[in-house]
Design an enzyme around this catalytic site. Sequence first.
Site, PDB file in Angstrom:
ATOM      1  N   ASP A  11      72.212  37.319  78.706  1.00 55.25           N
ATOM      2  CA  ASP A  11      71.946  38.484  79.752  1.00 55.25           C
ATOM      3  C   ASP A  11      73.382  39.007  79.935  1.00 55.25           C
ATOM      4  O   ASP A  11      74.509  38.555  79.637  1.00 55.25           O
ATOM      5  CB  ASP A  11      71.486  37.953  81.113  1.00 55.25           C
ATOM      6  CG  ASP A  11      71.355  38.828  82.276  1.00 55.25           C
ATOM      7  OD1 ASP A  11      71.000  40.157  81.978  1.00 55.25           O
ATOM      8  OD2 ASP A  11      71.776  38.586  83.301  1.00 55.25           O
ATOM      9  N   LEU A  12      73.483  40.288  80.619  1.00 51.73           N
ATOM     10  CA  LEU A  12      74.825  41.190  80.541  1.00 51.73           C
ATOM     11  C   LEU A  12      75.434  40.840  82.063  1.00 51.73           C
ATOM     12  O   LEU A  12      76.311  40.333  82.191  1.00 51.73           O
ATOM     13  CB  LEU A  12      74.504  42.519  80.419  1.00 51.73           C
ATOM     14  CG  LEU A  12      75.837  43.551  80.381  1.00 51.73           C
ATOM     15  CD1 LEU A  12      77.061  42.990  79.692  1.00 51.73           C
ATOM     16  CD2 LEU A  12      75.638  44.920  80.136  1.00 51.73           C
ATOM     17  N   ASP A  13      74.579  41.448  82.922  1.00 52.45           N
ATOM     18  CA  ASP A  13      75.149  41.456  84.479  1.00 52.45           C
ATOM     19  C   ASP A  13      75.174  40.136  84.981  1.00 52.45           C
ATOM     20  O   ASP A  13      74.316  39.402  84.879  1.00 52.45           O
ATOM     21  CB  ASP A  13      74.277  42.154  85.114  1.00 52.45           C
ATOM     22  CG  ASP A  13      74.222  43.728  84.833  1.00 52.45           C
ATOM     23  OD1 ASP A  13      75.159  44.052  84.137  1.00 52.45           O
ATOM     24  OD2 ASP A  13      73.206  44.351  85.187  1.00 52.45           O
ATOM     25  N   THR A  19      78.564  43.049  87.385  1.00 57.49           N
ATOM     26  CA  THR A  19      78.231  44.315  87.736  1.00 57.49           C
ATOM     27  C   THR A  19      77.434  44.461  88.851  1.00 57.49           C
ATOM     28  O   THR A  19      77.092  45.323  89.326  1.00 57.49           O
ATOM     29  CB  THR A  19      77.632  45.479  86.281  1.00 57.49           C
ATOM     30  OG1 THR A  19      76.547  44.583  86.064  1.00 57.49           O
ATOM     31  CG2 THR A  19      78.688  45.570  85.251  1.00 57.49           C
ATOM     32  N   LYS A  47      68.411  41.380  91.170  1.00 54.75           N
ATOM     33  CA  LYS A  47      68.961  40.972  89.917  1.00 54.75           C
ATOM     34  C   LYS A  47      68.070  40.586  88.872  1.00 54.75           C
ATOM     35  O   LYS A  47      67.047  40.056  89.123  1.00 54.75           O
ATOM     36  CB  LYS A  47      69.849  39.456  90.322  1.00 54.75           C
ATOM     37  CG  LYS A  47      71.196  39.600  91.104  1.00 54.75           C
ATOM     38  CD  LYS A  47      71.782  38.441  90.988  1.00 54.75           C
ATOM     39  CE  LYS A  47      73.305  38.599  91.568  1.00 54.75           C
ATOM     40  NZ  LYS A  47      73.977  37.363  91.619  1.00 54.75           N
ATOM     41  N   SER A 118      69.227  42.657  77.943  1.00 56.84           N
ATOM     42  CA  SER A 118      69.808  43.177  79.268  1.00 56.84           C
ATOM     43  C   SER A 118      68.621  44.031  79.784  1.00 56.84           C
ATOM     44  O   SER A 118      67.876  44.783  79.189  1.00 56.84           O
ATOM     45  CB  SER A 118      71.033  43.992  79.315  1.00 56.84           C
ATOM     46  OG  SER A 118      71.351  44.545  80.652  1.00 56.84           O
ATOM     47  N   ALA A 119      68.432  43.871  81.117  1.00 59.09           N
ATOM     48  CA  ALA A 119      67.633  44.745  82.058  1.00 59.09           C
ATOM     49  C   ALA A 119      68.276  46.187  82.124  1.00 59.09           C
ATOM     50  O   ALA A 119      67.301  47.056  82.714  1.00 59.09           O
ATOM     51  CB  ALA A 119      66.959  44.012  83.424  1.00 59.09           C
ATOM     52  N   LYS A 149      61.961  41.538  82.598  1.00 64.73           N
ATOM     53  CA  LYS A 149      61.847  40.398  82.802  1.00 64.73           C
ATOM     54  C   LYS A 149      61.300  40.114  84.397  1.00 64.73           C
ATOM     55  O   LYS A 149      61.264  41.107  85.097  1.00 64.73           O
ATOM     56  CB  LYS A 149      63.290  39.689  82.994  1.00 64.73           C
ATOM     57  CG  LYS A 149      64.324  39.720  81.869  1.00 64.73           C
ATOM     58  CD  LYS A 149      65.886  39.621  82.298  1.00 64.73           C
ATOM     59  CE  LYS A 149      66.620  39.961  80.981  1.00 64.73           C
ATOM     60  NZ  LYS A 149      67.827  39.701  81.151  1.00 64.73           N
ATOM     61  N   GLU A 173      71.409  33.165  81.442  1.00 62.62           N
ATOM     62  CA  GLU A 173      71.020  33.913  82.424  1.00 62.62           C
ATOM     63  C   GLU A 173      71.664  33.846  83.896  1.00 62.62           C
ATOM     64  O   GLU A 173      72.032  32.530  84.060  1.00 62.62           O
ATOM     65  CB  GLU A 173      69.537  33.954  82.639  1.00 62.62           C
ATOM     66  CG  GLU A 173      68.738  34.973  81.978  1.00 62.62           C
ATOM     67  CD  GLU A 173      68.832  36.475  82.559  1.00 62.62           C
ATOM     68  OE1 GLU A 173      69.233  36.557  83.604  1.00 62.62           O
ATOM     69  OE2 GLU A 173      68.185  37.338  81.952  1.00 62.62           O
ATOM     70  N   ASP A 174      71.583  34.599  84.991  1.00 66.40           N
ATOM     71  CA  ASP A 174      71.916  34.286  86.164  1.00 66.40           C
ATOM     72  C   ASP A 174      70.946  34.620  87.235  1.00 66.40           C
ATOM     73  O   ASP A 174      71.210  34.347  88.449  1.00 66.40           O
ATOM     74  CB  ASP A 174      73.361  35.025  86.472  1.00 66.40           C
ATOM     75  CG  ASP A 174      73.042  36.543  86.904  1.00 66.40           C
ATOM     76  OD1 ASP A 174      72.343  37.144  86.073  1.00 66.40           O
ATOM     77  OD2 ASP A 174      73.966  37.070  87.645  1.00 66.40           O
TER      78      ASP A 174
END
Length: 227
Positions: A11-13, A19, A47, A118-119, A149, A173-174
């Site tokens: 995942d990105l964020d 971010t 999120k 990423s979403a 997601k 993921e977070d």
Amino acid sequence: MSHTLKAVVFDLDGVITDTAEHHYLAWKAIADELGLPFTRAFNENLKGVSRMESLRLLLSLSAEPLCLSAEEQEALAARKNKLYKQLIMEIRPEDALPGIPELLDELKRSGVRTAIASASKNAFAVIDNLRMNDRFDTIVDAATVRRSKPDPEVFLRAAEMLGVTPEACVGVEDAAAGVQAIRAANMAAVAIGDPKALGEADIVLPSTKELTLAVVRQAWERKRQAK
């Protein structure tokens, strides 16, 4: 099932860079405009969620139902994204989360492929600002998939683009929705954050500092042995 770990899908964020604050400030501006009681605590619900679903959640804060047309909702979402894109222009390479550059180097040396799932529709811009374009073999963002997601589509698409089976991947993921998506894709899962919220993951870490190739392999082995 694959007998070798072949790829890690991030995942990105909140995993590669944080971010979340940029998203919060952009949504807060929209909420203030609408007179909605948007808080940092409520922002946690957004999120890993798509932009339009995030807007739906935001609008649910209204004491009285807001009668907004589809066009008005699209305009609000577009305005939020414009604000967010202005904020992320401030992201620099030093904004990568602790341990992430070192892990990516370690994965490359070991021949393990990497992807972003990423979403966000701004994943390419964020990765570009981080100067990490050469660190990932592929990037899949919200503009590439139809379902957000916790649907596994974004992770399955990443595996497809990498040319590996989902079973040969570990997802990182977070967010709870992201962990659910990883599990639904039949990948091993590493989560960053609160174990109470992310307990479905094979391994949960307090921060990216602890995220190493050894931990990634451990998560993959746990998933494999559970079969």
